[in-house]
Design a protein around this motif. Sequence first.
Motif, PDB file in Angstrom:
ATOM      1  N   ASP A 112       0.811  -1.216   0.000  1.00 59.14           N
ATOM      2  CA  ASP A 112       0.000   0.000   0.000  1.00 59.14           C
ATOM      3  C   ASP A 112       0.848   1.271   0.000  1.00 59.14           C
ATOM      4  OD1 ASP A 112      -2.551   1.030  -0.181  1.00 59.14           O
ATOM      5  OD2 ASP A 112      -2.836   1.161   1.983  1.00 59.14           O
ATOM      6  N   ARG A 113       2.031   1.183  -0.588  1.00 58.94           N
ATOM      7  CA  ARG A 113       2.884   2.364  -0.695  1.00 58.94           C
ATOM      8  C   ARG A 113       3.307   2.558  -2.141  1.00 58.94           C
ATOM      9  NH1 ARG A 113       6.320   1.961   4.795  1.00 58.94           N
ATOM     10  NH2 ARG A 113       4.579   2.395   6.185  1.00 58.94           N
ATOM     11  N   ASP A 114       3.928   3.687  -2.403  1.00 55.75           N
ATOM     12  CA  ASP A 114       4.403   4.008  -3.743  1.00 55.75           C
ATOM     13  C   ASP A 114       5.524   3.030  -4.132  1.00 55.75           C
ATOM     14  OD1 ASP A 114       5.075   5.214  -6.135  1.00 55.75           O
ATOM     15  OD2 ASP A 114       5.788   7.075  -5.232  1.00 55.75           O
ATOM     16  N   VAL A 115       5.451   2.493  -5.322  1.00 56.75           N
ATOM     17  CA  VAL A 115       6.464   1.540  -5.784  1.00 56.75           C
ATOM     18  C   VAL A 115       7.558   2.201  -6.621  1.00 56.75           C
ATOM     19  CG1 VAL A 115       4.926  -0.453  -5.654  1.00 56.75           C
ATOM     20  CG2 VAL A 115       5.095   0.850  -7.799  1.00 56.75           C
ATOM     21  N   ALA A 116       7.468   3.514  -6.803  1.00 52.36           N
ATOM     22  CA  ALA A 116       8.512   4.218  -7.570  1.00 52.36           C
ATOM     23  C   ALA A 116       9.864   3.966  -6.914  1.00 52.36           C
ATOM     24  CB  ALA A 116       8.207   5.714  -7.622  1.00 52.36           C
TER      25      ALA A 116
END
Length: 128
Positions: A112-116
């Motif tokens: 549930d976090r940014d995968v960048a």
Amino acid sequence: MSEPLLFVYGTLRPGCDDPMARWLCNAARHVGRAAARGNLYRVGSYPGFVPGGPGEVTGDLFALADPESVLATLDDYEECAAHFPQPHEYRRERLIVRGEKGAVEAWTYIYDRDVAGLERIGRGDFLA
């Protein structure tokens, strides 16, 4: 299948040398391999699953005879139970996965976090 199902794709899979993987094998019944649409990312020494998109993630299905107890323990392990501070790294939700006998609904833990900036696990199989 009358028991709720759980789809695992990382350190909880059979064959992973992790204490919680061994615990899960004793707490639930392994049903077999499964796959879900989405992508897998390397988050340190463990993966994060993001559903959707063109990729496919390999995992395993477990039948939960005592879903409330097993899911509560796993919510603590994944630090997404209500008593953990927000924002959580994972959220638990149901999704459709393809098991050995066709499509089924299963609980899973979604990153549930940014995968960048995270490395995508190209083959979608954390144990490969």
